[in-house]
Design an enzyme around this catalytic site. Structure first.
Site, PDB file in Angstrom:
ATOM      1  CB  VAL A  56     -40.748 -38.109 -27.729  1.00 50.01           C
ATOM      2  CG1 VAL A  56     -40.468 -38.537 -29.159  1.00 50.01           C
ATOM      3  CG2 VAL A  56     -42.234 -37.837 -27.501  1.00 50.01           C
ATOM      4  CE1 TYR A 155     -53.257 -32.208 -29.116  1.00 54.43           C
ATOM      5  CE2 TYR A 155     -54.509 -30.212 -29.524  1.00 54.43           C
ATOM      6  CZ  TYR A 155     -53.681 -31.223 -29.979  1.00 54.43           C
ATOM      7  OH  TYR A 155     -53.276 -31.233 -31.299  1.00 54.43           O
TER       8      TYR A 155
END
Ligand code: NAD
Length: 257
Positions: A56, A155
């Site tokens: 992606v 993250y």
């Protein structure tokens, strides 16, 4: 279309959407066997599904995947932007590669897929027999879109970024009749966080962060995703639905503070 659907939360969302009657494009990047297992399960339960390989974070692969999915199923109604990774390290030791890879997949990947889907929704418009909007986008974010996370700054930054990506897109695409929301899972038993729940000691420590005293299952997120994608949620737009057993309630303050 569900990205990162060969395992964990994405696989559960793909299965649940299949049960709800959707034709499912099962995106994967590295685990073809996981993706074909999900496709088989959906097919066995009477649904339609196909696996599509794409990283992606790569624009050309994303474009090719959306074209192939449209050729296979004719159109697109729902995108679930679920693909995500962790590359953990203390901040002082985190490499640029670790930082970049997490941002590329979790944030840029979500941007690329959302843009591709939104362009398709706008071009096609509303199909009243299926939905009162032209399309729906759901981001799988995390409680770490609001909870800071030492040792995981790449993250947490990616998920914090997702929050404002989602809200800004929602503001921009609402008038074009595209519904955009996020789901923020808490601690869910999947491969991404195995060390946090696989031993009784680890699980007990994790439960200290979860007021309902249960580690979540991928199915908890999948059920929420199907509802959010459904017409029952047709007035829900631009919000993050926290599915976290109360993890965002500052559980440490339950004992005073
Ligand atoms: P997982 O590791 O099983 O799933 C992540 C999926 O993303 C995998 O299928 C992986 O192959 C795929 N992926 C990774 N890089 C990709 C790429 N470049 N292109 C396409 N796919 C790619 O773990 P999971 O827990 O199911 O994670 C799914 C999402 O849920 C992630 O975005 C994660 O951040 C989020 N999340 C998980 C938890 C949890 O406790 N498990 C909590 C909060 C948020």
């Amino acid at each position: 279309m569900v990205t990162g659907a060969s395992s964990g939360i994405g696989a559960a969302i793909a299965r649940e959407l299949g049960l709800a009657g959707a034709n499912v494009s099962v995106n994967y990047s590295g685990h073809p066997e996981g993706a074909s297992q999900v496709v088989q399960e959906i097919t066995a339960s009477g649904g339609r599904a196909l696996a599509f390989k794409a990283d992606v974070s790569q624009p050309s692969e994303v474009q090719a995947m959306f074209l192939a999915a449209r050729d296979a199923f004719g159109t697109l109604d729902i995108l679930v932007n679920n693909a995500g990774v962790q590359r953990d390290a203390p901040f002082l030791e985190m490499t640029l590669e670790q930082w970049n890879r997490v941002l590329e997949i979790n944030l840029t990947g979500a941007f690329l897929c959302a843009q591709e889907a939104a362009r398709k929704f706008v071009r096609r418009g509303i199909c009243p027999e299926r939905s009162c909007v032209a399309g729906k986008i759901i981001f799988v974010s995390s409680v770490h879109e609001v909870i800071p996370w030492a040792g995981h700054v790449n993250y947490a930054a990616s998920k914090g970024g997702l929050m404002l990506l989602m809200k800004s897109i929602a503001q921009e695409l609402g008038p074009l009749r595209i519904r955009v929301n996020s789901i923020a899972p808490g601690a869910i038993k999947t491969p991404i966080n195995r060390p946090a729940w696989e031993t009784p000691e680890a699980e007990a420590k994790l439960l200290g962060l979860v007021p309902v005293k249960r580690v979540g299952e991928a199915q908890d997120i999948a059920k929420a995703a199907v509802w959010l994608a459904s017409e029952d949620a047709s007035y829900v737009h631009g919000v993050t639905l926290f599915v976290d057993g109360g993890m965002t309630l500052y559980p440490a303050f339950a004992l005073g503070g």
